[in-house]
Motif scaffolding. Structure first.
Motif, PDB file in Angstrom:
ATOM      1  N   PRO A  62       1.234  -1.309  -0.065  1.00 20.26           N
ATOM      2  CA  PRO A  62       0.051   0.129   0.277  1.00 20.26           C
ATOM      3  C   PRO A  62       0.632   1.475  -0.344  1.00 20.26           C
ATOM      4  N   CYS A  63       0.765   2.227  -0.471  1.00 18.02           N
ATOM      5  CA  CYS A  63       0.892   3.335  -0.825  1.00 18.02           C
ATOM      6  C   CYS A  63       1.303   4.628   0.085  1.00 18.02           C
ATOM      7  N   LYS A  64       2.395   5.853   1.246  1.00 18.49           N
ATOM      8  CA  LYS A  64       1.341   5.406   1.722  1.00 18.49           C
ATOM      9  C   LYS A  64       1.513   7.519   2.068  1.00 18.49           C
ATOM     10  N   VAL A  65       0.409   7.734   2.387  1.00 15.39           N
ATOM     11  CA  VAL A  65      -0.056   9.780   2.062  1.00 15.39           C
ATOM     12  C   VAL A  65       0.821   9.926   3.089  1.00 15.39           C
ATOM     13  N   VAL A  66       1.289  11.209   3.064  1.00 17.63           N
ATOM     14  CA  VAL A  66       1.834  11.970   3.524  1.00 17.63           C
ATOM     15  C   VAL A  66       1.551  12.909   3.626  1.00 17.63           C
ATOM     16  N   ASP A  67       2.166  13.499   4.570  1.00 17.52           N
ATOM     17  CA  ASP A  67       1.768  15.420   4.544  1.00 17.52           C
ATOM     18  C   ASP A  67       3.081  16.333   4.864  1.00 17.52           C
ATOM     19  N   SER A  68       3.042  16.759   3.999  1.00 19.37           N
ATOM     20  CA  SER A  68       4.821  17.625   3.087  1.00 19.37           C
ATOM     21  C   SER A  68       4.522  18.881   4.393  1.00 19.37           C
ATOM     22  N   HIS A  69       3.535  19.028   5.106  1.00 21.10           N
ATOM     23  CA  HIS A  69       3.425  20.709   5.400  1.00 21.10           C
ATOM     24  C   HIS A  69       2.574  21.176   6.575  1.00 21.10           C
ATOM     25  N   LEU A  70       3.415  20.399   7.690  1.00 18.74           N
ATOM     26  CA  LEU A  70       2.932  20.785   8.924  1.00 18.74           C
ATOM     27  C   LEU A  70       2.821  21.339  10.124  1.00 18.74           C
ATOM     28  N   HIS A  71       3.174  21.385  10.943  1.00 17.17           N
ATOM     29  CA  HIS A  71       3.414  21.951  12.612  1.00 17.17           C
ATOM     30  C   HIS A  71       3.754  22.019  13.494  1.00 17.17           C
ATOM     31  N   VAL A  72       4.526  21.275  15.105  1.00 22.61           N
ATOM     32  CA  VAL A  72       3.816  21.453  16.184  1.00 22.61           C
ATOM     33  C   VAL A  72       4.722  22.308  16.951  1.00 22.61           C
ATOM     34  N   TRP A  73       3.901  22.621  18.421  1.00 26.34           N
ATOM     35  CA  TRP A  73       4.372  23.326  19.248  1.00 26.34           C
ATOM     36  C   TRP A  73       4.191  22.808  20.739  1.00 26.34           C
ATOM     37  N   ALA A  74       4.792  23.627  21.733  1.00 24.96           N
ATOM     38  CA  ALA A  74       4.079  23.051  23.280  1.00 24.96           C
ATOM     39  C   ALA A  74       3.037  23.497  23.626  1.00 24.96           C
ATOM     40  N   SER A  75       2.823  22.251  24.241  1.00 22.34           N
ATOM     41  CA  SER A  75       1.353  22.696  24.928  1.00 22.34           C
ATOM     42  C   SER A  75       1.411  23.416  25.927  1.00 22.34           C
ATOM     43  N   PRO A  76       1.110  24.009  27.146  1.00 24.10           N
ATOM     44  CA  PRO A  76       1.315  25.297  27.425  1.00 24.10           C
ATOM     45  C   PRO A  76       1.527  24.214  28.948  1.00 24.10           C
ATOM     46  N   LEU A  77       1.340  22.880  29.390  1.00 21.71           N
ATOM     47  CA  LEU A  77       2.275  22.534  30.309  1.00 21.71           C
ATOM     48  C   LEU A  77       3.812  22.202  29.871  1.00 21.71           C
ATOM     49  N   GLN A  78       4.130  21.997  28.825  1.00 21.42           N
ATOM     50  CA  GLN A  78       5.282  21.829  28.026  1.00 21.42           C
ATOM     51  C   GLN A  78       6.780  23.211  28.045  1.00 21.42           C
ATOM     52  N   ALA A  79       5.368  24.588  27.539  1.00 14.27           N
ATOM     53  CA  ALA A  79       6.028  25.832  27.003  1.00 14.27           C
ATOM     54  C   ALA A  79       6.450  25.779  28.878  1.00 14.27           C
ATOM     55  N   ALA A  80       5.636  25.663  29.559  1.00 13.15           N
ATOM     56  CA  ALA A  80       5.811  26.306  31.266  1.00 13.15           C
ATOM     57  C   ALA A  80       7.145  25.717  31.919  1.00 13.15           C
ATOM     58  N   GLU A  81       7.215  24.371  31.470  1.00 10.77           N
ATOM     59  CA  GLU A  81       8.101  23.213  32.019  1.00 10.77           C
ATOM     60  C   GLU A  81       9.407  23.161  31.063  1.00 10.77           C
TER      61      GLU A  81
END
Length: 350
Positions: A62-81
């Protein structure tokens, strides 16, 4: 691209908006056609089966579906810590990796290229932690630091060689005031990326016309450096001569074989409501110039979530593909084959 507004409600969108996207879709398209399209094209197996049948590869993996453009950032807890946001760039949307994984699982998307968000500016530690935790799911695109002192060149080399990032983003808005991407630092960054085999993603948020000369100069002088245009170079369906001229100049860049295109963030390049049918004319013309094997789909998560939902973003591709009369082979390239071939060795399960 990232929000610059203060964090008033970081968890305003706590789950994929599948229900919202279905409501929007049903209000725009005739219900029977929509139902058939979802049944036949909204799932990864159906898309791949159609593509393989057309190319005589039935029975292949089966071929794979790949997203070529997205972002992730910290959760509020991760940002605080551990992972603070850059001052003034606190997000108002939820963008943590757990939420992303939920969305990808629902939409049956197999992998993604994570682009370093401006919310963390040149601190790549959060994205790096995600890449290390999910090495078969994600690869990374770091953010070029065009500081006058040239420190960004060493940082780029470290991120690619040591931290295993596979691409780098040029945001011309981050260059010192009055300077161009073709200044000494910009040229060094661009050349270094090519030397290290890392494509340069370019975000021309102010429009291709503002940067066309710089881009042509860089592509001419450094043909070993691959270029990827984010969000179709922010070209919308032309409505006047100036817009047609800008879009034509973008299409003309296809003469450089090292240039690729992200058919991404459709909500940014449309003039219509979901499912963004008018982008089919853009897609048809870009395929005619570049070929489907130089085009790749991207969602622009998490910004796409309040627009149509993550799953809705993927479903829109199948709808627009039908509108543009794309072959199943072209659709396969756009949904994952192009980006997988460009970043060979990625999204492979150990």
């Amino acid at each position: 691209m990232a929000s610059s507004s203060a964090a008033a409600a970081p968890y305003r969108f706590l789950s994929p908006l599948a229900t919202t996207s279905r409501t929007l879709l049903s209000s725009i398209l005739p219900t029977p056609a929509t139902t058939r399209r979802r049944l036949l094209l909204s799932s990864t197996p159906a898309i791949c089966a159609a593509a393989m049948a057309a190319s005589g590869k039935a029975g292949s993996a089966p071929c794979k579906v790949v997203d070529s453009h997205l972002h992730v950032w910290a959760s509020p807890l991760q940002a605080a810590e551990n992972y603070p946001f850059f001052p003034g760039q606190e997000p108002t949307l939820r963008g943590d990796v757990d939420f992303l994984l939920e969305c990808m699982d629902e939409a049956r998307v197999d992998g993604a290229l994570i682009v370093q968000p401006i919310n963390h500016m040149f601190d790549h530690s959060l994205v790096t932690s995600v890449l290390k935790k999910y090495p078969s799911k994600f690869i990374g695109c770091c953010l070029a630091n065009p500081a006058d002192d040239g420190s960004g060149i060493k940082q780029l080399e470290h991120l690619i060689v040591q931290e295993k990032y596979r691409a780098v983003r040029f945001n011309p808005n981050l260059w010192p005031s009055g300077q161009k991407m073709t200044n000494e630092v910009g040229r060094s960054l661009f050349a270094k990326a090519g030397e290290l085999g890392a494509p340069v993603g370019i975000m021309v948020m102010k429009g291709i016309s503002s940067y066309i000369q710089e881009i042509e100069e860089l592509c001419t002088d450094y043909p070993a450096t691959t270029v990827i245009f984010d969000h179709m170079a922010f070209c919308k369906p032309p409505t006047n001569d100036d817009e047609e001229k800008a879009f034509s100049s973008f299409l003309n860049l296809s003469r450089f074989p090292q240039v690729y295109v992200k058919y991404s963030a459709l909500f940014r390049i449309t003039r219509e409501a979901y499912p963004y049918e008018d982008t089919s004319q853009l897609l048809s013309r870009v395929i005619s110039s570049y070929g489907a094997n130089r085009i790749m789909w991207g969602s622009d998560f998490p910004y796409v979530v309040p627009e149509c939902g993550y799953k809705g973003a993927k479903e829109a591709i199948s709808h627009v593909a039908g509108k543009a009369a794309l072959s199943s082979s072209d659709l396969e390239w756009i949904l994952g084959k192009t980006v997988s071939q460009l970043f060979q060795g990625a999204w492979v399960t150990p």
